[in-house]
Write a protein that holds these residues in place. Structure first.
Motif, mmCIF file in Angstrom:
data_model
loop_
_atom_site.group_PDB
_atom_site.id
_atom_site.type_symbol
_atom_site.label_atom_id
_atom_site.label_comp_id
_atom_site.label_asym_id
_atom_site.label_seq_id
_atom_site.Cartn_x
_atom_site.Cartn_y
_atom_site.Cartn_z
ATOM 1 N N PHE A 170 -15.972 -14.429 42.990
ATOM 2 C CA PHE A 170 -15.708 -12.761 43.220
ATOM 3 C C PHE A 170 -15.255 -12.276 41.857
ATOM 4 C CE2 PHE A 170 -11.433 -14.978 43.227
ATOM 5 C CZ PHE A 170 -10.633 -14.259 42.586
ATOM 6 N N ILE A 171 -15.414 -10.963 41.427
ATOM 7 C CA ILE A 171 -15.213 -10.209 40.450
ATOM 8 C C ILE A 171 -14.133 -9.213 40.705
ATOM 9 C CG2 ILE A 171 -16.390 -8.820 38.704
ATOM 10 C CD1 ILE A 171 -18.723 -10.616 38.731
ATOM 11 N N VAL A 172 -13.244 -9.087 39.791
ATOM 12 C CA VAL A 172 -12.281 -7.910 40.124
ATOM 13 C C VAL A 172 -12.387 -6.713 38.951
ATOM 14 C CG1 VAL A 172 -9.792 -7.188 40.093
ATOM 15 C CG2 VAL A 172 -10.647 -9.089 41.023
ATOM 16 N N GLU A 173 -12.760 -5.749 39.365
ATOM 17 C CA GLU A 173 -12.745 -4.462 38.370
ATOM 18 C C GLU A 173 -11.559 -3.411 38.749
ATOM 19 O OE1 GLU A 173 -17.341 -3.597 37.531
ATOM 20 O OE2 GLU A 173 -16.885 -3.383 39.547
ATOM 21 N N ALA A 174 -11.191 -2.927 37.579
ATOM 22 C CA ALA A 174 -9.858 -2.082 37.941
ATOM 23 C C ALA A 174 -9.948 -0.857 36.757
ATOM 24 C CB ALA A 174 -8.386 -2.854 37.658
ATOM 25 N N GLY A 175 -9.272 0.209 37.354
ATOM 26 C CA GLY A 175 -9.195 1.332 36.329
ATOM 27 C C GLY A 175 -7.958 1.950 36.701
ATOM 28 N N VAL A 176 -7.320 2.529 35.817
ATOM 29 C CA VAL A 176 -6.099 3.490 35.972
ATOM 30 C C VAL A 176 -6.085 4.776 35.154
ATOM 31 C CG1 VAL A 176 -3.597 3.413 35.394
ATOM 32 C CG2 VAL A 176 -4.727 1.262 35.918
ATOM 33 N N SER A 177 -5.686 5.922 36.015
ATOM 34 C CA SER A 177 -6.067 7.105 35.305
ATOM 35 C C SER A 177 -4.643 7.664 35.414
ATOM 36 C CB SER A 177 -7.038 7.868 36.101
ATOM 37 O OG SER A 177 -6.342 8.165 37.344
ATOM 38 N N LEU A 178 -4.348 8.812 34.344
ATOM 39 C CA LEU A 178 -2.921 9.519 34.242
ATOM 40 C C LEU A 178 -3.510 10.946 34.609
ATOM 41 C CD1 LEU A 178 -0.780 7.721 31.656
ATOM 42 C CD2 LEU A 178 -0.485 7.757 34.219
ATOM 43 N N GLY A 179 -2.815 11.768 35.336
ATOM 44 C CA GLY A 179 -3.046 13.083 35.492
ATOM 45 C C GLY A 179 -4.453 13.306 36.574
ATOM 46 N N ILE A 189 -6.866 -14.165 44.186
ATOM 47 C CA ILE A 189 -7.339 -12.914 43.928
ATOM 48 C C ILE A 189 -6.258 -12.057 43.581
ATOM 49 C CG2 ILE A 189 -7.711 -10.949 45.531
ATOM 50 C CD1 ILE A 189 -9.624 -12.708 47.358
ATOM 51 N N SER A 190 -4.811 -12.391 44.042
ATOM 52 C CA SER A 190 -3.740 -11.507 43.597
ATOM 53 C C SER A 190 -3.463 -11.499 41.986
ATOM 54 C CB SER A 190 -2.365 -11.827 44.395
ATOM 55 O OG SER A 190 -1.993 -13.422 44.058
ATOM 56 N N SER A 191 -3.528 -12.895 41.486
ATOM 57 C CA SER A 191 -3.441 -13.010 39.963
ATOM 58 C C SER A 191 -4.620 -12.188 39.308
ATOM 59 C CB SER A 191 -3.758 -14.583 39.801
ATOM 60 O OG SER A 191 -2.762 -15.230 40.296
ATOM 61 N N ALA A 192 -6.062 -12.366 39.806
ATOM 62 C CA ALA A 192 -6.962 -11.526 39.156
ATOM 63 C C ALA A 192 -6.560 -10.141 39.161
ATOM 64 C CB ALA A 192 -8.186 -12.023 39.782
ATOM 65 N N VAL A 193 -6.252 -9.547 40.168
ATOM 66 C CA VAL A 193 -6.029 -8.188 40.354
ATOM 67 C C VAL A 193 -4.896 -7.726 39.513
ATOM 68 C CG1 VAL A 193 -4.946 -6.433 41.945
ATOM 69 C CG2 VAL A 193 -6.877 -7.828 42.908
ATOM 70 N N LYS A 194 -3.694 -8.674 39.285
ATOM 71 C CA LYS A 194 -2.602 -8.126 38.301
ATOM 72 C C LYS A 194 -3.258 -8.169 36.859
ATOM 73 C CE LYS A 194 1.971 -10.046 37.148
ATOM 74 N NZ LYS A 194 3.017 -10.833 37.222
ATOM 75 N N ALA A 195 -4.124 -9.204 36.811
ATOM 76 C CA ALA A 195 -4.418 -9.394 35.357
ATOM 77 C C ALA A 195 -5.287 -8.004 34.650
ATOM 78 C CB ALA A 195 -5.081 -10.658 34.936
ATOM 79 N N ALA A 196 -6.249 -7.769 35.798
ATOM 80 C CA ALA A 196 -7.126 -6.609 35.686
ATOM 81 C C ALA A 196 -6.290 -5.289 35.171
ATOM 82 C CB ALA A 196 -8.093 -6.580 36.691
ATOM 83 N N LEU A 197 -4.957 -5.024 36.116
ATOM 84 C CA LEU A 197 -4.357 -4.006 36.138
ATOM 85 C C LEU A 197 -3.643 -3.869 34.844
ATOM 86 C CD1 LEU A 197 -3.164 -3.476 39.914
ATOM 87 C CD2 LEU A 197 -4.770 -1.845 38.441
ATOM 88 N N LYS A 198 -3.176 -5.008 34.470
ATOM 89 C CA LYS A 198 -2.332 -5.074 33.205
ATOM 90 C C LYS A 198 -3.164 -4.626 31.956
ATOM 91 C CE LYS A 198 1.553 -8.228 33.906
ATOM 92 N NZ LYS A 198 2.224 -9.445 33.491
#
Length: 692
Positions: free
Chosen positions: A458-467, A545-554
């Protein structure tokens, strides 16, 4: 008449007595009848797959009319995307929901409307006493509202009472989805829509579907709620005809019931599919869910173009939204892969043995599983015991030998599967989708490497935006699994819990309560570990999965922190510069007063032939005396000095930070005509295209 009646009544007790006597004389007959009844009740019954899903429609997301409308739209859109992507065609999808009132529906099925005869029989009947009570309540409420308005107080409208059965504004809708995809073969259409658990997506690969039902469940719901068939128009690339098929499904036999199946002329050389189904639904309660789904689908597939229409019999309720394409870079098509040895069970091994074309055990292990080379297979066979040999016929394996293979697979060490078979959206597409739909002030994206859970990559992709537009204060979480949005049961999802509990937002200069934060996480895998019957969320109990999600968001938060720090430092420089500029006039005035006083003293000393200052100071005093240096010239010099110092500090910061930390602007280059040959070079944040 009286005589006959009395005779008949007198005969009745005699018959009863005779029957009682017979029962006493033949106890075996009553026993045999009870046995036959018990046999009837103990007979084994079988249900078809279509019948099972019709009775348990909530499993497939058809809990109620409102959610059934949402799920129908979702299934049709996802099928259309899969169809276009399978031929590497940029998707163009039109989805239309047309409201059909009861009178029009009755006309479609040939039912004549009848006027009500017994009003009290109906659920919406209101007695005279109830009407009088309601009108009195409304009058009192209006009086209270007017008094509140006169006193300048706010009046809180009472919540409207729900219907007796809580069905809401249920109506009928024609849902139409048209795409430019692969299309379907003429002879395959009846079975593709009229036979549950049959399709082209089965196999070990990343797929958008959750159950493999697709439009079949929409057809079952149509048959249950309206009784009307589904209509399919389709054409494949290069065909000079289109196929039109009108069919429904025999739920008990799980076979299609074809009303019309014919070929028609294809003048425009169109290819794709257009599916039309009429179902019971509720637009009022699920309107926002459907629109949120379309918006999130536009985020995760910015290379697709969507046109959504809702057509009501009331024109002011009509909705038309176009989600424009932002890029023509598509992710690769997911590849079907083979099973990892650690992810198989006994039943799967038996099925693989039954379906394999390989003759001996060595070839079977080497070609039916990933990460088993020839030398590795020979070592495994040697470890299985003396009853096994590389040349033994694989289909001759006994049940005990298959169990031994399974046990060894669970205990032996194998390399993890790679993520080559997966097709994530890509960091570039995710970034473009977020910018296109939310228009945020800052955005950061990250795409991790492949991880493994129970033998599935599995691959985790993440994005965080402001505004951004239409974004609430606090966390706005967008979840995707195999590139489809997940809108329900958000609270228990691993993405939600990680964002809420495992990320310390304040350490990244982000205010969790006040900032408008968009959190985007997409997980792709050959097997998404959904929880619950509806498959609407991924559990929080899987460490990988939870570790990969946390790492991507960080990683995203670290990128944002660097940008936020730059903005804060730039703001501080501007504030410092503003403060210095504010005091320049007063400072210049004070300095000039001192210098003029010194110049006057110098003139007095000159008369006495007394020398106090050095040559440079004397030159400055002379310029003050001759008005070459004034308050205005001094002010200009100080302003220029502040600008120079600010520039030098900014230059020093850039030099220390490095070139890679230079501020970047997101740009988009429109592609040239498709007739040109080109080569794409992919980067996490851009795609560079060389035109030849």
């Amino acid at each position: 008449m009286d005589m006959n009646d009395s005779d008949a009544s007198s005969d009745e007790p005699k018959k009863k007595k005779q029957s009682r006597v017979k029962q006493k004389k033949n106890p075996s007959s009553s026993a045999s009848s009870s046995k036959s009844k018990s046999k009837d009740t103990s007979l084994l019954k079988q249900k078809s797959p279509a019948e099972f899903f019709a009775e348990n429609k909530n499993i497939a997301g058809f809990d109620n009319p409102g959610k059934s409308l949402y799920t129908t739209v979702r299934e049709l859109v996802e099928n259309a995307l899969d169809s276009a992507e399978s031929i590497s065609e940029l998707p163009v999808i039109e989805i239309t929901i047309e409201e059909i009132n009861k009178g029009r529906y009755n006309t479609m099925i040939g039912l004549v409307d009848r006027e009500r005869i017994d009003e009290e029989l109906y659920d919406d009947f209101e007695s005279a006493k109830a009407r009088e009570k309601r009108l009195a309540k409304e009058a009192k409420m209006q009086e209270t509202k007017e008094k509140s308005a006169a006193l300048g107080k706010k009046f809180k409208e009472p919540a409207s009472a729900k219907g007796a059965k809580g069905r809401g504004e249920t109506a009928f809708f024609r849902v139409t989805c048209k795409d430019n995809g692969r299309g379907m073969a003429h002879d395959d259409i009846p079975n593709m829509f009229g036979r549950v658990l049959s399709g082209t997506k089965y196999g070990l690969k990343q797929t958008r579907g959750k159950f493999g039902l697709g439009a079949k469940m929409a057809l079952i719901w149509s048959k249950m709620s309206t009784g009307l068939p589904i209509e399919i128009t389709s054409s494949m690339q290069g065909q000079n005809f289109t196929t039109f098929c009108r069919l429904d499904i025999d739920i008990h036999k799980n076979i299609p019931h074809v009303h019309l199946h014919e070929k028609r002329e294809n003048k425009d050389r169109w290819h794709g599919a257009e599916i039309q189904v009429i179902i019971e639904g509720n637009w009022t309660t699920y309107r926002l869910k459907i629109l949120h789904y379309m918006r999130q689908m536009a985020v995760i597939t910015p290379y697709a173009q969507f046109l959504f229409k809702f057509i009501s019999h009331t024109p002011d309720k009509n909705v038309t939204i176009r989600f424009a394409r932002r890029t023509d870079v598509m992710p690769p098509v997911p590849l079907e892969t083979k099973h990892h040895p650690s992810a198989v069970d006994l039943l799967l091994i038996k099925r693989l043995i039954s379906d394999t074309s390989k003759q001996n055990l060595l070839q079977f292990l080497q070609h039916e599983f990933v990460n088993i080379s020839k030398s590795h297979a020979e070592r495994l066979i040697g470890e299985m015991g003396p009853d096994f040999s590389p040349k033994m016929v694989v289909k001759s394996l006994t049940a005990q030998q298959i169990v031994r293979i399974h046990q060894l697979f669970r205990q032996a060490k194998f390399d993890d599967p790679t993520g080559d078979c997966l097709s994530p959206a890509g960091e570039y597409n995710l970034r473009l989708g977020i910018i296109k739909e939310l228009q945020p002030d800052l955005v950061a994206t990250y795409s991790g490497s492949a991880h493994v859970f129970e033998g599935h990559p599995f691959i985790v992709e993440a994005g965080v935006s402001l505004g951004g537009k239409d974004v609430k204060q606090g966390l706005n979480i967008f979840r995707f699994a195999n590139r489809i949005p997940l809108l329900f049961e958000q609270g228990a999802d691993v993405i939600t819990r990680t964002a809420l509990k495992r990320i310390n937002w304040s350490s990244y200069k982000i205010n969790q309560a006040q900032d408008k934060i968009g959190v985007f996480v997409s997980i792709v895998s050959t097997k998404i570990p959904f929880k619950g019957t509806g498959k609407e969320y991924i559990g929080d109990d899987i460490t990988e999965i939870s570790s990969a999600v946390k790492a991507a968001l960080k990683q995203c938060c670290c990128q944002l922190k660097a940008k936020i720090v730059k903005k804060l430092q730039a703001k501080e420089r501007q504030e410092r510069k503003r403060n210095l500029n504010r005091y320049i006039p007063d400072a210049c005035r004070a300095v000039m007063e001192v210098m003029e006083h010194v110049a006057n003293e110098e003139r007095e000393n000159a008369k006495r032939h007394k020398k106090i200052f050095e040559k440079e100071d004397e030159d400055l005093i002379e310029k003050v005396t001759s008005e070459q240096v004034t308050e205005i010239t001094l002010r200009d010099c100080l302003t220029q000095h502040v600008e120079q110092v600010d520039y030098e500090m900014a230059l020093e910061y850039v030099t220390q930070s490095g070139v890679s930390e230079e501020p970047r602007e997101d740009i988009y280059l429109n592609s040239l005509g498709s007739s040109h040959k080109f080569v794409d070079f992919h980067s996490p944040v851009y795609v560079f295209r060389f035109i030849s």
